[in-house]
Structure formats: C-alpha cells, structure tokens
Design an enzyme around this catalytic site. Structure first.
Site, mmCIF file in Angstrom:
data_model
loop_
_atom_site.group_PDB
_atom_site.id
_atom_site.type_symbol
_atom_site.label_atom_id
_atom_site.label_comp_id
_atom_site.label_asym_id
_atom_site.label_seq_id
_atom_site.Cartn_x
_atom_site.Cartn_y
_atom_site.Cartn_z
ATOM 1 N N ARG A 1 0.802 -1.196 -0.196
ATOM 2 C CA ARG A 1 -0.057 -0.060 -0.008
ATOM 3 C C ARG A 1 0.843 1.238 -0.013
ATOM 4 N NH1 ARG A 1 -4.903 0.713 3.639
ATOM 5 N NH2 ARG A 1 -3.533 0.979 5.408
ATOM 6 N N ASP A 2 1.972 1.392 -0.025
ATOM 7 C CA ASP A 2 2.993 2.526 -0.192
ATOM 8 C C ASP A 2 4.271 2.158 -0.876
ATOM 9 O OD1 ASP A 2 3.242 5.212 0.285
ATOM 10 O OD2 ASP A 2 4.106 4.795 2.191
ATOM 11 N N ILE A 3 4.008 1.466 -2.031
ATOM 12 C CA ILE A 3 5.005 1.500 -3.186
ATOM 13 C C ILE A 3 5.405 2.822 -3.418
ATOM 14 C CG2 ILE A 3 6.027 0.163 -5.067
ATOM 15 C CD1 ILE A 3 5.827 -1.667 -2.722
ATOM 16 N N THR B 1 0.615 7.344 -1.088
ATOM 17 C CA THR B 1 1.454 8.519 -1.157
ATOM 18 C C THR B 1 0.916 8.908 -2.847
ATOM 19 O OG1 THR B 1 3.295 7.888 -0.168
ATOM 20 C CG2 THR B 1 3.710 9.460 -1.777
#
Length: 313
Positions: A170-172, A211
C-alpha cells in the site's frame, strides 16, 4: 514410617551459568514477542535522521556493534490506534522473509519508546539515486534506465512474494526501495507501516492511505480495492525510472486524482521513442480499471523484456 527426604546434589558452576543464560535468552525471546529479540533504547547509539513520517522517524543507529536502522514513534501521545499500527508493522516484518525485503532485527515495546531495528542498507533509496541533488561518489550507480530497471525488477520480485503471502504493501514508491552499495546492488523493500493482510483491506483506520503520486484511482475514489493498487504504484515507479522524473511533480492530490482516473498512462508522459514492451507494461499496470492490471508475476516477466530492449538501445 516416614522416609527421609532425598536431597538433590548441588548445581555445578557450569549448570548455574547455563540456567542463567537460558533465563536471559527467555527474556530476550519472550512468548509475547513471538520469538523476536528485544532491545532497550538506551542500548542503541542513535545517529543522523534518515527519514521522517507522520508519526515516526528513521535514524542510522548502532546496536551491539552492528549498523542498523532505527524506526521509532515520536508522537508523545501513544493512542491505541498508534500502538496497533506499530504492532502491525512488527508482525508484517516478522512473517516476511525474502532477499529483497529488509530484515527485522529486534523490537522495543516499552512505551513511549516503541521502536524497531532493521538492517541498515548503505546504498540509499532509489529516489535519492534518481533525484538526489548531493554529489555522488565516483563509481556510484548511474541513474539511467538500463542500470536501474534491473534493480526495480528486484523490488517487483519482492512485491510478487508479498502478494503470494496475501500481503498488500500500500505504499510502493521509490523512497521505499533501498539499494545496497556497489555496481550490482540488491534492492530491499522497506516501510511496512501501511501494509495489510488482503483480508483486512478496506477496514479499520487509514484504509485509503498511500502517497498521492503513486495512488491508484480506486484509492482516490474510496472504492473497494485489492493488491492491484500495488501494481499501479509499481507501474508509476517504473515510469519514474524510465523518465528520470518525479511522477506528477508539483501537482496537488485532487489534480493527480483527476489525471489517474481519466487519462491513459495515468496522465504521465510516455515518449514514442520508448520500447514498445515498456509502453505495453505501463499501459496495463497503470490502467484505471483494477481488473485490467496484471499480477505482479506477469509484470516481473514483462520487465525482463523491457530490460533487454533498453540494454541494446
């Protein structure tokens, strides 16, 4: 007739020492910590800050003569929600074992110093290599697609492993891909603060987190989602390496949301000169429709073709 008690022979000094060691080991690897080593913050020599998020900071540190990265919660008010987020990251790192995922070394659960220690990756982040302004030492990695796409592929392999383990990161993003030093760096995926098990998606707090420049359309729209949000973010990162530009630079979240929901390639510029294999990969990974995005195993395979074409171009 009462029998006299049989006394045990006194413990030898070696046996006392062995029992003492076992007691220390049981304290370090307690059942509460699921076998994870524990540390106290005063045991750690804390160095420069590497990164800072909303509730935590990451520092270069040394523990037991070993270089490591210290991530600690700095919010003075430790809410139950914050404790749960911390514990979630600990358990994620504990269950994930892969050459391209940072290794968890130890945990401190003593409030208010909730902290974790992970291996320190000396080469910096992919973001720093692509966009850093500081002079780079001679012999350091070149910031060109032919050099960096194989590194990105390693991060893709790690992501495929996560999805096989039913974990969604969920935050690559390029800040969360660390590289070892040298001309043949190894990528290490890091920062599992937002990671969730697939069954836990769309529930609880921070369910639409991420992000903005890497977020899929369904996250902006607050619709149901799955691991394909990671595929979308990974596609954005591939574009970032190929273009050597920050994705959606200088745009606010509402503008990014409009672009990713309405434009091909999520509104990112794709030159005609790029290899056809790269354009096909980006078109599928950045699709506004989640069910049209391939699995990460397919993306990794397609990326091998892209790498070969960049090498001969």
């Amino acid at each position: 007739m009462a029998m006299a008690g049989i006394s045990s022979p006194p413990l030898t000094s070696q046996e006392v020492q062995r029992l003492s060691q076992r007691l220390q080991e049981s304290e370090m690897f307690s059942a509460h910590d699921d076998g994870l080593p524990k540390f106290a913050l005063e045991e750690v020599a804390v160095g420069n800050m590497i990164a800072q998020g909303g509730f935590s900071s990451v520092h270069h540190a040394t523990w037991m003569c070993t270089p490591c990265a210290l991530k600690k919660i700095f919010d003075p008010v430790l809410t139950e929600e914050l404790k749960a987020e911390f514990e979630n990251e600990v358990q994620m790192l504990r269950r994930l074992r892969h050459p391209n995922v940072v290794t968890l070394m130890a945990v401190c659960r003593t409030p208010p110093a909730l902290s974790i220690l992970t291996e320190f990756v000396f080469g910096g982040s992919l973001f720093e290599i692509l966009h850093g302004t500081a002079p780079r030492p001679r012999g350091s990695l070149e910031a060109d697609p032919a050099t960096l796409l194989p590194v990105v592929r390693q991060a893709g392999v790690a992501l495929a492993y996560l999805h096989a383990m039913m974990v969604v990161h969920r935050d690559i993003k390029s800040q969360n891909v660390l590289l070892t030093e040298g001309n043949r760096p190894i990528a290490k995926l890091c920062d599992f603060g937002l990671a969730r098990m697939r069954s836990e998606l769309c529930t609880g707090s921070m369910q639409w987190a991420g992000t903005a420049p890497y977020m899929a359309p369904e996250l902006f729209a607050k619709r149901k989602y799955d691991e394909t949000v990671d595929v979308f973010a990974f596609g954005t990162m591939v574009w970032e390496v190929a273009a050597a530009e920050i994705p959606h630079a200088n745009l606010d979240a509402p503008d990014i949301a409009h672009r990713v929901q309405t434009k091909e390639f999520a509104g990112l510029g794709v030159p005609h000169s790029w290899p056809k294999s790269l354009k096909n990969l980006l078109r599928s990974a950045l699709s506004a429709q989640p069910d049209q995005r391939p699995a990460m195993t397919h993306i990794v395979t397609e990326l091998e073709t892209v790498i070969r074409e960049f090498a001969i171009s």
